[in-house]
Design an enzyme around this catalytic site. Sequence first.
Site, mmCIF file in Angstrom:
data_model
loop_
_atom_site.group_PDB
_atom_site.id
_atom_site.type_symbol
_atom_site.label_atom_id
_atom_site.label_comp_id
_atom_site.label_asym_id
_atom_site.label_seq_id
_atom_site.Cartn_x
_atom_site.Cartn_y
_atom_site.Cartn_z
ATOM 1 N N LYS A 1 13.410 -2.220 -8.583
ATOM 2 C CA LYS A 1 13.248 -1.266 -7.699
ATOM 3 C C LYS A 1 14.180 -2.321 -6.513
ATOM 4 C CE LYS A 1 12.849 1.587 -4.476
ATOM 5 N NZ LYS A 1 12.630 0.701 -3.317
ATOM 6 N N ARG B 1 8.278 5.010 1.059
ATOM 7 C CA ARG B 1 8.713 5.396 2.708
ATOM 8 C C ARG B 1 9.340 6.535 2.632
ATOM 9 N NH1 ARG B 1 10.804 -0.955 3.220
ATOM 10 N NH2 ARG B 1 9.922 -0.527 5.774
ATOM 11 N N GLY C 1 0.718 -1.060 -0.273
ATOM 12 C CA GLY C 1 0.339 0.033 0.102
ATOM 13 C C GLY C 1 0.534 1.566 -0.099
ATOM 14 N N GLY D 1 5.946 4.237 -8.789
ATOM 15 C CA GLY D 1 5.429 2.386 -9.350
ATOM 16 C C GLY D 1 4.789 1.391 -8.941
ATOM 17 N N HIS D 2 3.876 1.415 -8.139
ATOM 18 C CA HIS D 2 3.066 0.261 -7.997
ATOM 19 C C HIS D 2 2.119 0.506 -9.293
ATOM 20 C CE1 HIS D 2 3.742 1.278 -3.911
ATOM 21 N NE2 HIS D 2 4.547 -0.058 -3.858
#
Length: 290
Positions: free
Chosen positions: A160, A198, A42, A47-48
């Site tokens: 990544k 992050r 989540g 990118g997700h």
Amino acid sequence: MTTAEKVTQSPPELLTDVDSLRRRVAQARRAGLTVGLVPTMGALHAGHVSLVEAAARECRLTIVTIFVNPTQFGPNEDFGRYPRTLEADLAALAGRGADLVFAPATEVMYPPSHVTYVEMGGPALGLEGACRPGHFRGVATIVLKLFNLVQPDRAYFGRKDYQQSLVVKRLVRDFDLPIHVEVCPTMRESDGLAMSSRNRYLSAVERERALAISRSLSLARRLAGEGTREVAPIVDQMRRMLERAPVEIDYVTLADRETLEPLVRLDRPALALVAARVGATRLIDNDWID
Ligand code: AMP
């Protein structure tokens, strides 16, 4: 907006229990649909979303899982403060081709009776495995559980987390899982910083310092491109750039792309990998060295 646009722009259906997930997957299978899985924790970013879009291009049913997996965090890591943004995540997925989001509570994946874990050697041992003991045990365990629940034809991971992608590929091979693992390119901010959930921990000053990570990878590519074949001087210069930022280096290495063995000379397909702490935030990144 037409009705059709409304349908495609609406957020995906949210499931939180295993029975509904299994039912929906079984339906799709009976209809002969290819099933794609995108496991995430989540706090979704572009990118997700790129993984979801890749899955939606290649599969008829695309399932995104959102689960902050406690077993892959060490006792002093950020499990407690990891961003949990389910509503924003569902909104970010609207119109991107995800059909279902499976976002179970911790107890659904790990009831108190849970005692079985996947221990891996090989690609799970060095680098992240060395810095974060137990990390890949948690990753392999949750990925195997999600693979068993969804039984996807194809699963999508990001380059990544390159070592993780090797770990997952090995898991699939060692447990004879009939799943194709697709590894998708790293999405970056316009200044080069690899997108990461992050990154939102970073202050403005830290965000600037964090740029040294992707810049050190570009430096390695440049030096290799200019003909440097010895790894030591490349790693030295990368270290110096990171230390100047400053960020605290966990590792900087140029490694074999298949085995992650550190290289002495660039005599085979390689990649550079960096893990560093910027303040309290630990970031990783990597790039091909051709
Ligand atoms: P995470 O939510 O961090 O567990 O990541 C879920 C998936 O997204 C993993 O396969 C990651 O490798 C992938 N991913 C994370 N960041 C990026 C990125 N910047 N570009 C492409 N894929 C990514």
